[in-house]
Scaffold this motif. Structure first.
Motif, PDB file in Angstrom:
ATOM      1  N   UNK A  13       1.347  -9.040  -3.214  1.00  0.00           N
ATOM      2  CA  UNK A  13       0.228  -8.121  -3.314  1.00  0.00           C
ATOM      3  C   UNK A  13       0.123  -7.158  -2.136  1.00  0.00           C
ATOM      4  N   UNK A  14       0.428  -7.618  -0.932  1.00  0.00           N
ATOM      5  CA  UNK A  14       0.210  -6.757   0.232  1.00  0.00           C
ATOM      6  C   UNK A  14       1.022  -5.463   0.150  1.00  0.00           C
ATOM      7  N   UNK A  15       2.342  -5.589  -0.108  1.00  0.00           N
ATOM      8  CA  UNK A  15       3.175  -4.388  -0.143  1.00  0.00           C
ATOM      9  C   UNK A  15       2.836  -3.513  -1.346  1.00  0.00           C
ATOM     10  N   UNK A  24      -2.737  -8.368  -8.525  1.00  0.00           N
ATOM     11  CA  UNK A  24      -3.791  -9.253  -9.011  1.00  0.00           C
ATOM     12  C   UNK A  24      -4.985  -9.298  -8.087  1.00  0.00           C
ATOM     13  N   UNK A  25      -5.034 -10.280  -7.234  1.00  0.00           N
ATOM     14  CA  UNK A  25      -6.153 -10.403  -6.302  1.00  0.00           C
ATOM     15  C   UNK A  25      -5.941  -9.455  -5.116  1.00  0.00           C
ATOM     16  N   UNK A  26      -7.034  -9.038  -4.489  1.00  0.00           N
ATOM     17  CA  UNK A  26      -6.947  -8.183  -3.301  1.00  0.00           C
ATOM     18  C   UNK A  26      -6.221  -8.932  -2.182  1.00  0.00           C
ATOM     19  N   UNK A  27      -5.167  -8.317  -1.620  1.00  0.00           N
ATOM     20  CA  UNK A  27      -4.468  -8.983  -0.516  1.00  0.00           C
ATOM     21  C   UNK A  27      -5.306  -8.954   0.759  1.00  0.00           C
ATOM     22  N   UNK A  28      -5.136  -9.959   1.596  1.00  0.00           N
ATOM     23  CA  UNK A  28      -5.923 -10.045   2.825  1.00  0.00           C
ATOM     24  C   UNK A  28      -5.073 -10.612   3.962  1.00  0.00           C
ATOM     25  N   UNK A  29      -5.182  -9.990   5.122  1.00  0.00           N
ATOM     26  CA  UNK A  29      -4.674 -10.572   6.373  1.00  0.00           C
ATOM     27  C   UNK A  29      -5.649 -10.111   7.442  1.00  0.00           C
ATOM     28  N   UNK A  30      -5.584 -10.694   8.628  1.00  0.00           N
ATOM     29  CA  UNK A  30      -6.566 -10.341   9.648  1.00  0.00           C
ATOM     30  C   UNK A  30      -5.890  -9.950  10.950  1.00  0.00           C
ATOM     31  N   UNK A  31      -6.346  -8.849  11.528  1.00  0.00           N
ATOM     32  CA  UNK A  31      -5.855  -8.491  12.851  1.00  0.00           C
ATOM     33  C   UNK A  31      -6.197  -9.624  13.814  1.00  0.00           C
ATOM     34  N   UNK A  32      -5.277  -9.944  14.715  1.00  0.00           N
ATOM     35  CA  UNK A  32      -5.400 -11.083  15.639  1.00  0.00           C
ATOM     36  C   UNK A  32      -5.527 -12.411  14.897  1.00  0.00           C
ATOM     37  N   UNK A  33      -4.831 -12.510  13.741  1.00  0.00           N
ATOM     38  CA  UNK A  33      -4.910 -13.787  13.028  1.00  0.00           C
ATOM     39  C   UNK A  33      -4.183 -14.896  13.801  1.00  0.00           C
TER      40      UNK A  33
END
Ligand code: CP3
Length: 347
Positions: A13-15, A24-33
């Motif tokens: 999903x991210x790319x 499908x679902x909204x991709x998620x990652x977090x800065x400073x994860x």
């Protein structure tokens, strides 16, 4: 949809969101994860100083991969720092406990810019090696994001000698000696383009430019002193890896940042995502929950996260993230809760 064999599914999903393709679902990652909110990271840091951690490809890879897995993120971000490139350019760099990064010999005059070195291609080989090791260790469906500081934010560290509240020295330099400023920005672009391209060649599938402090400028200064240089950098990057262009305090700069370039514009939490996206037009957006919301209870986190998801309205091209990095005091369970709720959200 036309994809080389299997690529679409494997890319995840991210790319797809970077390219504004439906996913499908909204991709998620977090800065400073990967950072101090994680107990495993704090334990490692008791044994290994930060710079050493960044310079050890195996450890950097371990931190990167463990963080993405721990929170269930749709992308991993290379464990490194935007300031490391300044050392091979001739700047002293230390991370001090409390004061943050300190650049030993700040630039104060045109002559200081002339004395900078061209970063040798091999000097950051440990970063490329970390990228290769991370790519080997990550599951195929989790892409790796490489990154660098954008020229303005790096120049501000070089001139101020560290963080700053008002960026007075940086602006003074820029206004008093625009030729030396241009020379500095051009040197940074010359160092940053091969650095980012090296990360892409080593296996980074997207790159983020952190112009964290550019929001200290008004639009006229951004257009005159920053935009041409960031644009040159983005144009110098290998095609194929989407570019995320992020800054904070950028409410008045968004259109100009978009002009500078990037497939995805990173929004901080001071703007409403819906309105910012309308202003930006046909480009993907990333953001923009206030990192402090993760210090609140679950009802607050859900309320704020759903406001953002509703504003994005399920349109292709939204990557969920915070509006700046995870705060060290954040409970890791709240991060997990957020990632799960973004994945479960159905308009
Ligand atoms: O998880 C990730 O996001 C990947 C790793 C990452 C770090 N720094 C690790 C780090 C990334 C993408 C960065 C980028 C970075 N570094 C930025 C841009 C993002 C932003 O926050 O605006 C900036 C401005 C820096 C410069 C920097 N590095 C500062 C100001 C500090 C000290 C403040 C702080 O948060 O401690 C650092 C150190 C740093 N970089 C740490 C980490 C995990 C903390 C070091 C430690 O373990 O003590």
């Amino acid at each position: 949809m036309a994809h080389p064999a299997g690529e679409g599914a494997a890319q995840g999903a991210f790319l797809r969101a970077c390219r504004r393709e439906p996913c499908g679902a909204t991709p998620v990652w977090l800065m400073r994860q990967a950072g101090r909110y994680l107990k495993e990271y704090r334990e490692l840091r008791e044994r290994v100083p930060f710079k050493e951690l960044c310079r050890d490809p195996a450890l950097a890879a371990e931190v990167t991969v463990a963080a993405a897995r721990r929170i269930g993120a749709d992308a991993a971000i290379l464990f490194s720092d935007i300031l490391l490139i300044l050392e091979p350019m001739g700047m002293g760099l230390e991370y001090s406990k409390g004061d943050g990064p300190v650049l030993g010999n700040p630039l104060r005059a045109a002559g200081d810019v002339d004395r900078l070195r061209e970063a040798e291609p091999g000097s950051l080989g440990f970063v490329f090696e970390a990228v290769r090791q991370i790519r080997r260790a990550l599951p195929a469906e989790v892409p790796l994001i490489g990154f660098a500081g954008a020229p303005f934010t790096l120049a501000s560290y070089m001139i101020e000698g560290g963080g700053s509240r008002d960026f007075a020295l940086t602006k003074e330099f820029m206004y008093r000696d625009p030729a030396a400023w241009s020379a500095l920005m051009e040197r940074l672009v010359r160092a940053l383009a091969p650095y980012l391209n090296g990360q892409i060649e080593a296996g980074a599938q997207a790159v983020q430019l952190f112009d964290s402090w550019v929001g200290c400028l008004g639009p006229a200064d951004y257009r005159e002193f920053v935009l041409p240089h960031t644009k040159a950098l983005v144009r110098g990057l290998r095609p194929g890896a989407p570019v995320i262009h992020f800054g904070t305090g950028t409410a008045s700069l968004l259109e100009a940042m978009r002009e500078a370039g990037g497939d995805v514009i990173g929004l901080d939490f001071r703007v409403e995502l819906g309105e910012a996206w309308r202003r930006l037009g046909e480009v993907a957006v990333q953001g923009n929950l206030d990192p402090a919301a993760l210090l609140g209870d679950r009802r607050l986190i859900r309320r704020r996260a759903e406001e953002i998801l509703r504003q994005a309205g399920g349109r292709p091209g939204h990557i969920f993230n915070l509006g700046h990095g995870v705060l060290p005091a954040t409970p890791v369970d709240n991060v997990r809760f957020l990632v799960d709720l973004v994945h479960a959200w159905k308009g």
